[in-house]
Design an enzyme around this catalytic site. Structure first.
Site, mmCIF file in Angstrom:
data_model
loop_
_atom_site.group_PDB
_atom_site.id
_atom_site.type_symbol
_atom_site.label_atom_id
_atom_site.label_comp_id
_atom_site.label_asym_id
_atom_site.label_seq_id
_atom_site.Cartn_x
_atom_site.Cartn_y
_atom_site.Cartn_z
ATOM 1 N N LYS A 101 0.939 -1.197 -0.014
ATOM 2 C CA LYS A 101 0.128 -0.009 -0.042
ATOM 3 C C LYS A 101 1.029 1.330 0.029
ATOM 4 C CE LYS A 101 -1.588 2.990 2.229
ATOM 5 N NZ LYS A 101 -1.165 4.441 1.980
ATOM 6 N N ARG A 141 0.051 9.699 -2.384
ATOM 7 C CA ARG A 141 0.718 10.925 -2.927
ATOM 8 C C ARG A 141 1.628 10.626 -4.238
ATOM 9 N NH1 ARG A 141 2.548 14.515 2.069
ATOM 10 N NH2 ARG A 141 2.505 12.911 3.237
ATOM 11 N N CYS A 148 14.439 10.774 5.512
ATOM 12 C CA CYS A 148 14.645 10.370 6.822
ATOM 13 C C CYS A 148 16.065 10.496 7.381
ATOM 14 C CB CYS A 148 13.858 9.140 7.196
ATOM 15 S SG CYS A 148 14.855 7.698 6.379
HETATM 16 P P1 NAD Z 1 2.715 9.532 6.762
HETATM 17 O O1 NAD Z 1 3.136 8.876 8.154
HETATM 18 O O2 NAD Z 1 2.176 10.769 6.560
HETATM 19 O O3 NAD Z 1 2.311 8.349 5.763
HETATM 20 C C1 NAD Z 1 2.968 7.199 5.626
HETATM 21 C C2 NAD Z 1 1.920 6.240 5.174
HETATM 22 O O4 NAD Z 1 0.905 6.002 6.280
HETATM 23 C C3 NAD Z 1 1.475 6.444 3.920
HETATM 24 O O5 NAD Z 1 1.159 5.214 3.280
HETATM 25 C C4 NAD Z 1 -0.112 7.064 4.472
HETATM 26 O O6 NAD Z 1 -1.078 6.656 3.473
HETATM 27 C C5 NAD Z 1 -0.247 6.344 5.642
HETATM 28 N N1 NAD Z 1 -1.083 7.220 6.762
HETATM 29 C C6 NAD Z 1 -0.884 8.663 6.756
HETATM 30 N N2 NAD Z 1 -1.764 9.049 7.867
HETATM 31 C C7 NAD Z 1 -2.085 8.106 8.436
HETATM 32 C C8 NAD Z 1 -3.101 7.761 9.578
HETATM 33 N N3 NAD Z 1 -3.399 8.903 10.125
HETATM 34 N N4 NAD Z 1 -3.724 6.576 9.886
HETATM 35 C C9 NAD Z 1 -3.072 5.364 9.180
HETATM 36 N N5 NAD Z 1 -2.214 5.630 8.146
HETATM 37 C C10 NAD Z 1 -1.959 6.711 7.675
HETATM 38 O O7 NAD Z 1 4.370 9.836 6.267
HETATM 39 P P2 NAD Z 1 4.967 10.454 4.853
HETATM 40 O O8 NAD Z 1 4.469 12.047 5.015
HETATM 41 O O9 NAD Z 1 4.231 9.894 3.667
HETATM 42 O O10 NAD Z 1 6.561 10.419 4.744
HETATM 43 C C11 NAD Z 1 7.240 11.231 5.703
HETATM 44 C C12 NAD Z 1 7.843 10.490 6.916
HETATM 45 O O11 NAD Z 1 8.083 9.437 6.715
HETATM 46 C C13 NAD Z 1 8.702 11.531 7.534
HETATM 47 O O12 NAD Z 1 8.509 11.573 8.979
HETATM 48 C C14 NAD Z 1 10.144 10.624 7.408
HETATM 49 O O13 NAD Z 1 10.973 10.882 8.254
HETATM 50 C C15 NAD Z 1 9.505 9.228 7.485
HETATM 51 N N6 NAD Z 1 10.602 8.358 6.723
HETATM 52 C C16 NAD Z 1 11.181 7.540 7.655
HETATM 53 C C17 NAD Z 1 12.066 6.463 6.923
HETATM 54 C C18 NAD Z 1 12.687 5.790 7.839
HETATM 55 O O14 NAD Z 1 13.271 4.876 7.360
HETATM 56 N N7 NAD Z 1 12.624 5.772 9.168
HETATM 57 C C19 NAD Z 1 12.000 6.709 5.791
HETATM 58 C C20 NAD Z 1 11.260 7.343 4.821
HETATM 59 C C21 NAD Z 1 10.480 8.315 5.391
#
Ligand code: NAD
Length: 500
Positions: A191, A195, A299
């Site tokens: 999934k 975006r 990240c």
């Molecule tokens: P996000 O948390 O908004 O979304 C991640 C996923 O969760 C998406 O698939 C989204 O559809 C889903 N999602 C969003 N809100 C949700 C909710 N309330 N309930 C259930 N599911 C939900 O993250 P993003 O904006 O897509 O990505 C950026 C973030 O990801 C940053 O905080 C970044 O640091 C982190 N990130 C971490 C790593 C790592 O390896 N630790 C790698 C890449 C990105």
């Protein structure tokens, strides 16, 4: 190899025009989602509408789980050497379509083509590691644990796993998980972020062509409803999540409550400690690249330079000089070194942090707010910004900005720098710049972030090493990649035998 099918092939259309709604991939077929609503996928470089993404939920997830469950017994019984044959084919196809995938990443995410290519390379690395599963998945045994009694353990797949992934590495992050999981004999559902779903559409077209049996890999779309349906579905054995920390925590809690294995990789606020003995030119160039690469939407970005003692005076102007060399623009254009932000809303959020920093009294020594792109005035661009005199208690010193904003902090000595890093609630990555092995060793010993660079700006995930953060940046036990990945996607069956 599976026969080619009609796919959700995508070309751009004007901002006001219509765009195709992409499909989901379930049971070896591209089919319509049963979602009632769709979201927009736009090119951040010029605001073009690229596609509409179905905002699926429980129904789509259930269809994918049923297909994955049906495929599991046959796939699990397929000898590992045969399971990796389509994986080798998939790798070949990724090489063949490498540039096309990278261009799709740039189109939907905005990062530069070089950055997209590097991320696709990392995706291929993971597929290559998974091709070694016949060796990696082996168990262990010992004769005569008591006289005439032998013991051994086998690694066995668990069933259906799912990956829920973020927007910032659309092709790569799902490949941190899918190759390892299916090579181990599990079946899988991705999934992606709503975006940026198009890179995964490309990847799944290639997975289809590679000839994985129907139902082994599945793709659904959507946001919270789809995530909740995955977390609650009794047919799913485990979930790999990557995204922001609040959602990582939520996914970990809700998934674990439903009896699933969960590994949830969260957000970051990464510090780069610069010691007074560091090579300042290199430290400035590498830190700037680390912070502003992928427009700061990474990240592993070192978004805070923590300068120790007189390192502050030595490095601050160099950081500004380096940042001024960045060329902002459409990531698809050659010579551009920093693309736009992911959405208009995210651009606004980053602007809000800059306003906040000014209000809090930090000194804005480079202001990227006024950047206007002559070629694409509709794009979501920001120039690089640098704040000096940031303190750990300021909002911009605490929160993940996830944009092209570098914060410079001072620490009076090494111990204070260590204290600042240790006090932060997140712990994804960190770096130290020094010419002293003693400081490097001491730093490695005392701080918690799990990815640590010594004179390296981005301690990047490698497919054959474990990857994941510490503290509030990671919820779970087993990390992604390498042997941890194999452990996460298998159970150990211990067999003790005596033959009379
Ligand atoms: P996000 O948390 O908004 O979304 C991640 C996923 O969760 C998406 O698939 C989204 O559809 C889903 N999602 C969003 N809100 C949700 C909710 N309330 N309930 C259930 N599911 C939900 O993250 P993003 O904006 O897509 O990505 C950026 C973030 O990801 C940053 O905080 C970044 O640091 C982190 N990130 C971490 C790593 C790592 O390896 N630790 C790698 C890449 C990105």
């Amino acid at each position: 190899m599976n026969p080619p099918q009609e796919q959700a092939t995508l070309t751009g259309s004007p901002a006001t025009g219509t765009a195709p709604t992409i499909k989901i991939y379930v049971g070896g077929r591209w089919v319509d989602s049963s979602a009632r609503t769709t979201g927009e996928v736009r090119n951040p470089a010029d605001n073009t509408l690229l596609a509409r993404v179905p905002m699926g939920g429980a129904d789509d997830v259930d269809r994918a789980v049923k297909a994955a469950l049906a495929a599991f017994p046959g796939w699990r019984a397929t000898p590992p050497v045969n399971r990796v044959r389509p994986m080798f084919k998939f790798r070949e196809l990724l090489e063949k379509h490498f540039d096309d995938i990278a261009r799709t990443v740039t189109k939907e995410h905005g990062k530069t083509l070089d950055e997209s290519r590097s991320s696709v390379r990392r995706a291929v690395d993971n597929v290559e590691v998974a091709c070694g599963i016949p060796s990696l998945m082996q168990g262990l045994g010992l004769e005569d644990i008591a006289t005439g009694i032998d013991s051994q353990f086998f690694r066995q797949p668990l069933g259906v796993f799912a990956a829920i992934t973020p927007f910032n590495f659309p092709a790569m992050v799902p490949m941190w998980f899918l190759p390892h999981a299916i090579a181990c004999g599990n079946t899988f559902i991705v999934k992606p972020s709503e975006r940026v779903p198009l890179s995964q559409v490309k990847m799944f077209e290639l997975l289809h062509e590679a000839g994985f049996p129907e139902g082994v890999v599945n793709l659904v779309h959507g946001a919270k409803d789809a995530v909740d349906a995955i977390l609650d579905h009794p047919g799913i054995a485990g979930v790999s999540f990557v995204g922001s920390s609040p959602v990582a925590h939520y996914v970990y809690k809700r998934g674990a409550e439903k009896g699933k294995r969960v590994q949830a990789l969260g957000g970051a606020k990464n510090f780069v400690v610069v010691m007074p003995d560091a090579d300042m030119d290199r430290a400035a160039a590498i830190s700037t690249e680390s912070c502003f690469g992928c427009a700061g939407e990474r990240c592993l970005a070192n978004s805070v330079v923590l300068a120790v003692g007189d390192a502050h005076a030595k490095i601050k102007d160099k950081l500004v000089e380096q940042a001024k060399k960045l060329r902002v623009g459409d990531g698809a254009d050659s010579g551009v070194t920093m693309g736009p932000l992911i959405t208009k809303q995210h651009r606004e959020k980053v602007l809000g942090y800059i306003e906040q920093g000014i209000k809090e009294g930090a000194k804005l020594v480079l202001d990227g707010r006024a950047y206007k792109d002559a070629k694409h005035p509709e794009g979501y661009y920001l120039g690089p910004s640098i704040f000096d005199d940031v303190t750990p208690d300021m909002v911009i010193g605490k929160e993940e900005i996830f944009g092209p904003v570098l914060c410079v902090m001072k620490a009076k000595d090494f111990d204070e720098a260590v204290e600042i890093v240790r006090k932060h609630e997140l712990g994804n990555a960190t770096s130290i710049f020094t010419t002293s092995g003693k400081w490097a060793r001491e730093y490695r010993y005392r701080v918690e972030p799990s990815m640590l660079g010594v004179n390296i700006g981005v301690a990047a995930p490698m497919a054959y090493f474990p990857f994941g953060g510490a503290k509030g940046s990671f919820y779970g036990d087993l990390k992604a990649h390498g042997r941890d990945g194999i452990e996460f996607y298998t159970d150990k069956k211990v067999v003790i035998s005596r033959w009379f």
